[in-house]
Structures are given as structure tokens and as C-alpha cells.
Design a protein around this motif. Structure first.
Motif, PDB file in Angstrom:
ATOM      1  N   GLN A   1      31.365 -27.099  60.438  1.00  0.00           N
ATOM      2  CA  GLN A   1      30.553 -26.082  61.128  1.00  0.00           C
ATOM      3  C   GLN A   1      29.048 -26.327  60.996  1.00  0.00           C
ATOM      4  O   GLN A   1      28.309 -26.346  61.978  1.00  0.00           O
TER       5      GLN A   1
ATOM      6  N   ILE B   1      38.777  -3.568  61.435  1.00  0.00           N
ATOM      7  CA  ILE B   1      37.552  -4.053  60.770  1.00  0.00           C
ATOM      8  C   ILE B   1      36.645  -4.715  61.805  1.00  0.00           C
ATOM      9  O   ILE B   1      37.112  -5.552  62.589  1.00  0.00           O
TER      10      ILE B   1
ATOM     11  N   GLN C   1      31.809 -30.079  71.130  1.00  0.00           N
ATOM     12  CA  GLN C   1      32.576 -30.090  69.881  1.00  0.00           C
ATOM     13  C   GLN C   1      33.365 -28.794  69.847  1.00  0.00           C
ATOM     14  O   GLN C   1      32.821 -27.708  70.070  1.00  0.00           O
TER      15      GLN C   1
ATOM     16  N   PHE D   1      38.727 -27.759  51.600  1.00  0.00           N
ATOM     17  CA  PHE D   1      38.875 -26.822  52.733  1.00  0.00           C
ATOM     18  C   PHE D   1      40.244 -26.167  52.576  1.00  0.00           C
ATOM     19  O   PHE D   1      41.267 -26.842  52.690  1.00  0.00           O
TER      20      PHE D   1
HETATM   21  N1  COA Z   1      37.434  -9.045  57.144  1.00  0.00           N
HETATM   22  C1  COA Z   1      38.600  -9.185  56.473  1.00  0.00           C
HETATM   23  N2  COA Z   1      39.520 -10.144  56.775  1.00  0.00           N
HETATM   24  C2  COA Z   1      39.206 -10.968  57.783  1.00  0.00           C
HETATM   25  C3  COA Z   1      38.022 -10.885  58.502  1.00  0.00           C
HETATM   26  C4  COA Z   1      37.109  -9.872  58.149  1.00  0.00           C
HETATM   27  N3  COA Z   1      35.960  -9.728  58.794  1.00  0.00           N
HETATM   28  N4  COA Z   1      38.010 -11.855  59.442  1.00  0.00           N
HETATM   29  C5  COA Z   1      39.146 -12.556  59.297  1.00  0.00           C
HETATM   30  N5  COA Z   1      39.872 -12.018  58.305  1.00  0.00           N
HETATM   31  C6  COA Z   1      41.168 -12.467  57.843  1.00  0.00           C
HETATM   32  C7  COA Z   1      42.199 -12.386  58.946  1.00  0.00           C
HETATM   33  O1  COA Z   1      42.808 -11.102  58.993  1.00  0.00           O
HETATM   34  C8  COA Z   1      43.174 -13.464  58.528  1.00  0.00           C
HETATM   35  O2  COA Z   1      43.980 -12.992  57.466  1.00  0.00           O
HETATM   36  P1  COA Z   1      45.511 -13.441  57.303  1.00  0.00           P
HETATM   37  O3  COA Z   1      45.460 -14.947  57.094  1.00  0.00           O
HETATM   38  O4  COA Z   1      45.956 -12.690  56.096  1.00  0.00           O
HETATM   39  O5  COA Z   1      46.160 -13.051  58.589  1.00  0.00           O
HETATM   40  C9  COA Z   1      42.257 -14.545  57.960  1.00  0.00           C
HETATM   41  O6  COA Z   1      41.081 -13.859  57.534  1.00  0.00           O
HETATM   42  C10 COA Z   1      41.894 -15.609  58.968  1.00  0.00           C
HETATM   43  O7  COA Z   1      41.304 -14.990  60.091  1.00  0.00           O
HETATM   44  P2  COA Z   1      41.620 -15.427  61.589  1.00  0.00           P
HETATM   45  O8  COA Z   1      40.643 -14.707  62.452  1.00  0.00           O
HETATM   46  O9  COA Z   1      43.064 -15.289  61.926  1.00  0.00           O
HETATM   47  O10 COA Z   1      41.353 -16.959  61.458  1.00  0.00           O
HETATM   48  P3  COA Z   1      41.183 -18.119  62.473  1.00  0.00           P
HETATM   49  O11 COA Z   1      42.402 -18.932  62.447  1.00  0.00           O
HETATM   50  O12 COA Z   1      40.667 -17.660  63.810  1.00  0.00           O
HETATM   51  O13 COA Z   1      40.018 -18.929  61.730  1.00  0.00           O
HETATM   52  C11 COA Z   1      38.035 -19.104  60.445  1.00  0.00           C
HETATM   53  C12 COA Z   1      38.760 -18.348  61.540  1.00  0.00           C
HETATM   54  C13 COA Z   1      36.650 -18.538  60.347  1.00  0.00           C
HETATM   55  C14 COA Z   1      38.744 -18.928  59.112  1.00  0.00           C
HETATM   56  C15 COA Z   1      37.990 -20.603  60.832  1.00  0.00           C
HETATM   57  O14 COA Z   1      37.421 -20.718  62.096  1.00  0.00           O
HETATM   58  C16 COA Z   1      37.187 -21.409  59.849  1.00  0.00           C
HETATM   59  O15 COA Z   1      37.702 -21.817  58.836  1.00  0.00           O
HETATM   60  N6  COA Z   1      35.876 -21.654  60.143  1.00  0.00           N
HETATM   61  C17 COA Z   1      34.982 -22.335  59.238  1.00  0.00           C
HETATM   62  C18 COA Z   1      35.015 -23.807  59.355  1.00  0.00           C
HETATM   63  C19 COA Z   1      34.691 -24.325  60.724  1.00  0.00           C
HETATM   64  O16 COA Z   1      34.096 -23.694  61.557  1.00  0.00           O
HETATM   65  N7  COA Z   1      35.073 -25.517  60.962  1.00  0.00           N
HETATM   66  C20 COA Z   1      34.820 -26.176  62.222  1.00  0.00           C
HETATM   67  C21 COA Z   1      35.909 -27.046  62.584  1.00  0.00           C
HETATM   68  S1  COA Z   1      36.746 -27.660  61.101  1.00  0.00           S
END
Ligand code: COA
Length: 432
Positions: free
Chosen positions: A336, A364, A212, A81
Motif C-alpha cells: 500500500q 460500524i 495497480q 503480512f
Molecule cells: N472496525 C472493526 N472491524 C473492521 C473494520 C472496522 N472499521 N473494518 C474491517 N473490519 C474487520 C471486518 O469486519 C473483517 O472481520 P472478519 O475477518 O472477522 O470478518 C476484517 O476486519 C477484514 O475486513 P474486510 O473489510 O472484510 O477486509 P478486506 O478483505 O476487504 O480487506 C484490508 C481490507 C484493509 C484488510 C486489506 O485491504 C488490507 O490488508 N489492506 C492493507 C494492505 C494493502 O493495501 N495491500 C495492497 C495490496 S497487498
């Protein structure tokens, strides 16, 4: 030999302990706030002694010196991860990413990824000779039970947690006593968008539900809108500080849970000292390895289980990309899919993917006609249930492709709805 003698005999410095690691070994390092930095930092200082050591880790916190530039040939990260430190290593070719659900990781250590060494962090032993894995039980406890050799950093600051968190000193090969505060994660900033998402998610949560929650601003925002709910329960791979507040204020009682009533069931903690102090020696927090907590069949034994996670993109069919932006891997599957499926097995269960409608400061749309080329589908269109943004709730399960697309366009950011409508009409040959 009594346990005190074993412990005394196996006490050593970090420099001595790392001699249990050999070139070519596969080494599992505990993760998140449970990372044993006092040992991994010393390992990297002695990198010249090692060749081709595979380091397996999930979320890298604090640092991940073993995958910084200059470690090539000595260590190779196999990340389960990606996080802040491991993302550049994989992008720049110093490490790899292995796709897997969190629940399956302990099982991988049995056959497909046998471990030579586990490097973990634990509390000091109790009067019976048991140390606790404390904040990080997840794959840490099982890896110590399965690895050929176990190195433990013993930290007086590590809380002793209840559940199935303990190892006997006889199961560990060496103890390195180094105390420091357990790593903390700063509380996220919750803005207007997150608050609106939180409020919409809270509309799907009923009194008596078991929750959760992932990590970050969105799950924390959801918690803000639960203050009037009654008798909520927790069955979650991790919890952060927000849950403590809800337990203390009597919103979370765990009373109506159908599995482990009276207990918040979790696999790891990630937050501030307030959370760690709360969990210390607290029988109301029951921590178990992740192959139990995240097993969809176990999750499903909780009636009315509601899971809340996030993603990067959702296409108009409801395919959810959560871990990559196009071909660039940015995080992982984590729990997830475990919880989306577990919620499906739960009587009255619901799974929510909660997102801001845009990324890149509004440039975006996260709701898109097609996922970016190369993006990995994390939650499939057959598993997806609810998608929530700051603009509302789309319930996709049981809906046709057209109705899914309509529901998703209705919760997209208004600036992008026109182009989504055009994509809808091109695809379905009908008027939106
Ligand atoms: N297009 C391009 N870039 C995108 C994007 C998109 N549609 N959506 C997010 N990003 C980029 C953001 O700009 C950010 O970039 P940066 O790090 O350069 O600033 C990065 O991706 C992370 O996005 P952000 O929305 O800030 O992340 P977050 O902290 O809210 O986390 C996930 C979102 C999806 C990454 C996170 O929830 C995850 O890893 N989920 C999958 C695993 C999961 O659900 N686990 C459950 C508990 S472990």
C-alpha cells in the motif's frame, strides 16, 4: 558437471531435504499461491527434530501448520503480512508480526534478517537448466539468491513466467519433485456496495492510465467498470483473474506505458488456473522481484499511475489504518505505502483508498473522528490522496484539515453523518 547431473544429484525426498534446516535457523518460506506445502507439511510432521526455527513468511495460504497450536518451541512464525492462518497465531502469541513495506523485504534479508534457508516452489528446469519461480517471484527469487541453503519443490504444474523469474539449478541445494495443482483463490462475491465503489473508482481512471490493483471484491469490482476504457496498462505487485479478461478484451494493451511498454509488470499472481495458464510462457506478463516492482521510484516512472487499495478506518484528517483494528493486527502494510508513494512520484499519478463506508454489517462506520486506540497508521495524512466509498469520492491531497473532514463526511454512510458532523463542530469550533 552439466546441469542435468547437478539436478539428478540434488534430487531427494522432502524428508531428506528438510535435514538442511537446523534448530535455530531463520527459514524463509515462499507465500501466497507459491507456498511449497509439500515441504512445509513434512517439516511440521518432524517438528520434534527442531527447536526455535524462525519461519518468515508473508501471506500464508493453503495452511500454516508451522504456527498451529502444538508447534510452540519448535517453530516460531515471523509474519510480514497476516492472513487467515497466521492471524490467530500472532493473536495467541505463537508468532510475531514485523511491520515493513513489501518493497523492502528482499533488502531486509541482506543485513537485518539474514536467511539460513529459503524454501521455495518452482517449475521443472528448461533445456538450459533454469527453473522459474512462476506465480510468486516477489521475495521468493531474491530470498533464494540470498539464503545460505535453498530447498525447492519442483512442480510440473507451476507456470514458467517471463521477466526476471529464473534460478539456475546450480543455485539450489536440493530438489523435491512433487506435482499438484497450484493453489487457487476463489473469486470474490461482488455485491451492490462493491459495484458502487468500483463505479466511483472508475471515474478517476482515464484512457492510457497504468493501474495497480490489490486483491478482493473492490479491485475486482473496479475492473467491471473499465470495459469502455482504452489502452490501460498494468504495473501492480499482484494481479488476479479480472486483469486477464481486460487483456483479452483489448482494454489493457500496456501500449501507452512509459516504463516497460507492451508488458503488464507484476510480482506475484493470485487467482484461478485461468490466470496461471494465461501467464504461462506469456511474454506479455513480465514478472520481477518486489524490490523492483514496488520500488516507489520505479513505480513513479510510469506516468499516470493509479493505485487502488483498501483500509479498515480513515479518520477525519485522512490518516488511513489498513492493517489493524485497534491494537489487533489483522493484515499488513503490503504494497500500500509503496504504491501510494509511487503514485505521488508518477507524473499525473493518483492513489485511491477504496472502502465500503461501513463494517460489521453496517454497525460500524469506517470513516471515524479518531482511529481506534492502538490502531497503526498505514498511509499517513501527508501521503493520502483520494478516498472513495459507495457514496462518492473525497480528494484530500492539498486540502486543509477542515476541508478534508467535510469531504470525508460527505462520503460517509448517511447513518453516521450526524455524529461525524458533531465531531467536526467540536473539533473545529465552527458550523459544518
Ligand atoms: N472496525 C472493526 N472491524 C473492521 C473494520 C472496522 N472499521 N473494518 C474491517 N473490519 C474487520 C471486518 O469486519 C473483517 O472481520 P472478519 O475477518 O472477522 O470478518 C476484517 O476486519 C477484514 O475486513 P474486510 O473489510 O472484510 O477486509 P478486506 O478483505 O476487504 O480487506 C484490508 C481490507 C484493509 C484488510 C486489506 O485491504 C488490507 O490488508 N489492506 C492493507 C494492505 C494493502 O493495501 N495491500 C495492497 C495490496 S497487498
Amino acid at each position: 558437471m552439466d546441469w542435468q547431473e547437478i539436478y539428478e544429484q540434488r534430487k531427494m525426498t522432502a524428508e531428506e531435504a528438510i535435514k538442511l534446516i537446523h534448530s535455530g535457523d531463520r527459514v524463509m518460506v515462499a507465500h501466497a499461491v507459491g507456498v511449497p506445502l509439500a515441504i512445509t507439511d513434512v517439516l511440521v510432521e518432524h517438528k520434534e527434530d527442531y527447536e526455535n526455527v524462525e519461519i518468515v513468511q508473508m501471506v500464508s495460504m493453503g495452511n500454516a501448520k508451522f504456527c498451529e497450536p502444538g508447534t510452540e518451541g519448535h517453530f516460531r512464525l515471523n509474519s510480514l503480512f497476516l492472513g487467515v492462518h497466521s492471524k490467530p497465531a500472532v493473536k495467541e502469541g505463537r508468532g510475531d508480526f514485523t511491520p515493513c513495506c513489501f518493497s523492502e523485504i528482499p533488502g531486509l534479508f541482506d543485513e537485518l534478517m539474514p536467511l539460513d534457508v529459503a524454501v521455495i516452489q518452482v517449475s521443472p528446469p528448461d533445456k538450459h537448466g533454469y527453473v522459474s519461480c512462476g506465480v510468486s517471484v516477489d521475495y521468493t527469487l531474491p530470498s533464494a539468491q540470498k539464503a545460505k541453503r535453498v530447498i525447492a519443490q519442483v512442480n510440473k504444474e507451476m507456470p514458467r513466467t517471463w521477466g526476471d523469474t529464473c534460478l539456475h539449478v546450480s543455485e539450489i541445494d536440493c530438489f523435491v519433485e512433487i506435482d499438484h495443482p497450484v493453489l487457487e483463490l476463489a473469486l470474490p462475491n461482488i455485491g451492490d456496495v462493491e459495484r458502487a465503489i468500483g463505479e466511483n473508482c472508475a471515474k478517476l481512471i482515464k484512457d492510457g492510465d497504468t493501474l495497480q490493483l490489490g486483491i478482493g471484491a473492490i479491485p475486482d469490482a473496479v475492473l467491471l467498470f473499465l470495459k469502455d476504457k482504452k489502452d490501460l496498462g498494468i504495473h501492480s505487485e499482484m494481479i488476479s483473474d479480472g486483469v486477464v479478461e481486460l487483456i483479452e478484451s483489448g482494454v489493457v494493451t500496456n501500449k501507452r506505458k512509459t516504463l516497460h511498454p507492451g508488458k503488464a509488470v507484476v510480482s506475484f499472481l493470485m487467482g484461478t488456473k485461468r490466470l496461471y495458464d494465461f501467464a504461462d510462457d506469456n511474454p506479455a506478463i513480465a514478472m520481477y522481484p518486489v524490490d523492483y516492482v514496488n520500488d516507489p521510484y520505479v513505480i513513479g516512472q510510469n506516468d499516470n499511475l493509479v493505485s487502488i487499495n483498501s483500509c479498515v478506518q480513515v479518520d477525519l484528517m485522512g490518516q488511513v489504518a489498513s492493517e489493524s483494528v485497534g491494537t489487533t493486527q489483522i493484515s499488513g502494510i503490503g504494497g500500500q505505502v509503496d504504491f501510494v508513494r509511487g503514485a505521488r512520484f508518477s507524473r499525473g499519478g493518483r492513489s485511491i483508498i477504496a472502502i465500503g463506508s461501513t463494517a460489521g454489517k453496517g454497525r460500524i462506520s469506517k470513516i471515524v473522528p479518531f482511529l481506534d486506540e492502538g490502531a497503526a497508521v498505514t498511509t499517513s495524512r501527508t501521503d493520502v490522496d483520494y478516498i472513495v466509498t459507495e457514496y462518492g469520492i473525497a480528494h484530500l491531497r492539498g486540502k486543509t484539515l477542515r476541508d478534508r473532514a467535510r469531504a470525508l463526511i460527505a462520503i460517509a454512510h448517511p447513518d453516521f453523518r450526524e455524529e461525524l458532523v458533531k465531531a467536526f463542530e467540536d473539533r473545529f469550533h465552527c458550523v459544518y
